[in-house]
Design a protein around this motif. Structure first.
Motif, PDB file in Angstrom:
ATOM      1  N   ARG A   1     -13.082  -4.254  -5.597  1.00  0.00           N
ATOM      2  CA  ARG A   1     -12.880  -3.130  -4.670  1.00  0.00           C
ATOM      3  C   ARG A   1     -13.874  -3.207  -3.506  1.00  0.00           C
TER       4      ARG A   1
ATOM      5  N   SER B   1      -4.900  -6.680   2.758  1.00  0.00           N
ATOM      6  CA  SER B   1      -5.430  -7.814   3.529  1.00  0.00           C
ATOM      7  C   SER B   1      -5.109  -9.132   2.850  1.00  0.00           C
TER       8      SER B   1
ATOM      9  N   SER C   1      -4.804  -6.385  -2.606  1.00  0.00           N
ATOM     10  CA  SER C   1      -4.924  -5.486  -1.462  1.00  0.00           C
ATOM     11  C   SER C   1      -4.056  -5.928  -0.291  1.00  0.00           C
TER      12      SER C   1
ATOM     13  N   LYS D   1     -12.742  -5.421  -1.054  1.00  0.00           N
ATOM     14  CA  LYS D   1     -11.433  -5.014  -0.541  1.00  0.00           C
ATOM     15  C   LYS D   1     -10.342  -6.026  -0.888  1.00  0.00           C
TER      16      LYS D   1
ATOM     17  N   GLU E   1      -6.243  -2.961  -4.727  1.00  0.00           N
ATOM     18  CA  GLU E   1      -5.980  -1.539  -4.532  1.00  0.00           C
ATOM     19  C   GLU E   1      -5.282  -1.004  -5.770  1.00  0.00           C
TER      20      GLU E   1
END
Length: 560
Positions: free
Chosen positions: A447, A464, A462, A450, A453
């Protein structure tokens, strides 16, 4: 059994004070889970230090004398105590957990007795990485002198070092001894010229297989003739290779007994190590590579031989399926977790078969620097293949699956581009991609970077990362929509059709709720959404049975 436990409980209640191995708690309704884990660690360690067969954490009893049973409702309702053993094992080293959880009903109420096993010899029990102990009534990290006392405990008898009764030098395979000599010379290149001058007895002593001429169990395992396998009875030293098709139907199999130093290559040649083509991301041209790296296969098999609990009379198995190899051996995974092996570049402080492991080191089958497993992961990453899967869920069994094909070419190309990701990051992200659970620590790391999610356990790559691997559509399916979006759909439906049963609203929304949720979770989400709309005054129900219908509240200005 319950009668014996009631007698034992009565004896504990009469103790003038809590001992280092017994802890009473009222826990009338609930009790902090993390505190239970700390007591588990402390009582396990104290049971070892005090030579007790178990430590005890007891709920439903006052902790000051004269003690009274007050009754405990801790986890009285489903799922009750059923999942607690697994929940505790998730945070302890070696997945150690309660030996048993006993529920007793006495005159004054329910008592829960948690039976905690002593920590293994030489290895303190930890909770979330910390070993706890008791100092009178205080709960605190285990004192250093107590830690040293446990660490200095000699290991249990090493079965592999014991003399194999009835075995002689004639029971060893000449071809295996010749092969062992070559491996020994590779390991000790400075002694290569001398090795050829040694007779077999001298060589076997120098190689730490038969010290002082004693024919050990390890010698029969590694170098024994196939007909000498019965000398190990009731122990078994066999490897079984099984080929299964996509429907799990057994297509072929073969058994291999001693000498296992030769059996490894024989198993290796059974494996259908096909050539496959895939795009690495570093070139436009497809690469042709074998499904499995030979070093990885041999390392996995050598680990099984070194760490097998032969006294369980079970075979080491290699199961070949389309696209994967699974290696299975008996005995708990001594390092505790794979992550601990990956993060530490030091030798393990304990082996199940120390004598056998040392002999395998001398014969260049394994090393002692603790890097074999880590190297397996690195090789898979360098080949752009998925990470090995370690399944430690079944107590006393270790299963390692080596994937032999790329699951997602786009995901693989992303890993090639993201060179800054650590091996630990890649392993954790690999689990998410495969839909496997990850630890709280791994979630935190991913997390922060990033990379993921979603809400646990429904995690996904995620936005990205999804953009890099071109799985944007999958990301959108898994990403939860704004609740207002679903509320507006319900309002629009009711304005058109005036009323709807729960099943009709589920038909409307079920396939639109996030793919990260399973079907039960989606239905629960829809029920929560409707209750939330009812509390907001947007909708209401007509009827109270299963045939109840949802309608808009009688307000023409209804909007979401």
């Amino acid at each position: 059994m319950s009668g014996d436990l009631k007698v034992q409980l009565q004896e504990m209640l009469l103790l003038p004070a809590e001992t280092e191995c017994i802890e009473f708690k009222e826990a009338r309704n609930n009790y902090d889970f993390d505190k239970i884990g700390k007591y588990f660690s402390a009582l396990s360690n104290e049971a070892n230090l005090n030579g007790k067969p178990a430590g005890w954490l007891i709920f439903g009893v006052t902790d000051r004398p004269p003690r009274e049973v007050v009754g405990s409702h801790y986890r009285l309702t489903p799922p009750g105590l059923d999942r607690l053993k697994e929940e505790i094992a998730h945070h302890t080293n070696h997945r150690i957990t309660f030996a048993a959880i006993h529920e007793l009903t006495v005159d004054c109420g329910r008592v829960v007795m948690f039976e905690i096993p002593p920590c293994p010899r030489g290895i303190p029990t930890t909770w979330k990485g910390v070993a706890y102990g008791r100092s009178h009534e205080s709960l605190e990290p285990l004192a250093l002198y107590e830690m040293d006392q446990i660490h200095s405990q000699p290991p249990q008898d090493d079965w592999s070092a014991k003399v194999c009764e009835g075995a002689t030098l004639a029971d060893l395979d000449p071809e295996a001894i010749a092969f062992a000599r070559e491996k020994y010379k590779e390991k000790h290149q400075g002694l290569a010229s001398e090795v050829d001058e040694w007779d077999d007895s001298t060589f076997l002593a120098k190689a730490k297989v038969c010290p002082q001429g004693r024919m050990t169990n390890a010698a029969i395992i590694l170098l024994g003739k196939s007909e000498a396998a019965h000398l190990l009875s009731p122990a078994i030293a066999h490897i079984t290779w099984v080929l299964r098709d996509k429907d799990e139907v057994e297509v072929d199999y073969a058994h291999f007994g001693p000498p296992l130093i030769l059996a490894v290559d024989r198993v290796f040649h059974k494996v259908r190590n096909l050539t496959i083509r895939h795009i690495s991301g570093e070139t436009l041209f497809p690469l042709e590579v074998s499904q499995y790296d030979p070093w990885v296969i041999r390392e996995a098999l050598h680990n099984c031989i070194a760490h097998q609990d032969y006294r369980q009379s079970a075979r080491i198995t290699v199961t070949e399926r389309p696209g994967s190899l699974m290696f299975t051996n008996r005995g708990e995974f001594i390092p505790g977790t794979v992550l601990s092996v990956i993060e530490r570049d030091v030798p393990p402080d304990r082996y199940r078969n120390p004598f056998l492991a040392n002999a395998m080191v001398e014969l260049k089958m394994i090393d002692t620097i603790g890097s074999g497993i880590k190297r397996m992961f690195r090789i898979q990453r360098d080949r752009n293949f998925p990470m090995p899967d370690y399944d430690l869920d079944e107590e006393g069994v270790v299963r390692v699956t080596i994937p032999g094909r790329v699951i997602d070419e786009k995901y693989t190309r992303m890993l090639v581009k993201r060179k800054e990701l650590t091996l630990t990051d890649v392993i954790a992200l690999d689990k998410v991609q495969k839909g496997h659970p990850i630890t709280p620590e791994e979630r935190t790391i991913l997390r922060k970077k990033k990379l993921i999610e979603g809400r646990y356990p429904n995690l996904y790559v995620s936005e990205s990362v999804a953009a890099e691997i071109d799985t944007k559509a999958d990301y959108i399916r898994k990403r939860p929509f704004d609740r207002a979006h679903f509320k507006s759909m319900v309002v629009a439906y009711l304005r058109t059709y005036h009323e709807a049963r729960l099943a009709e609203i589920e038909d409307l929304l079920l396939d639109k709720v996030s793919d990260a949720l399973n079907e039960d979770q989606r239905r629960h989400f829809i029920k929560d959404l409707l209750q939330e709309m009812r509390k907001e005054g947007t909708i209401t129900t007509i009827g109270k049975t299963k045939g109840a219908k949802w309608v808009l509240t009688p307000d023409p200005a209804n909007e979401v």
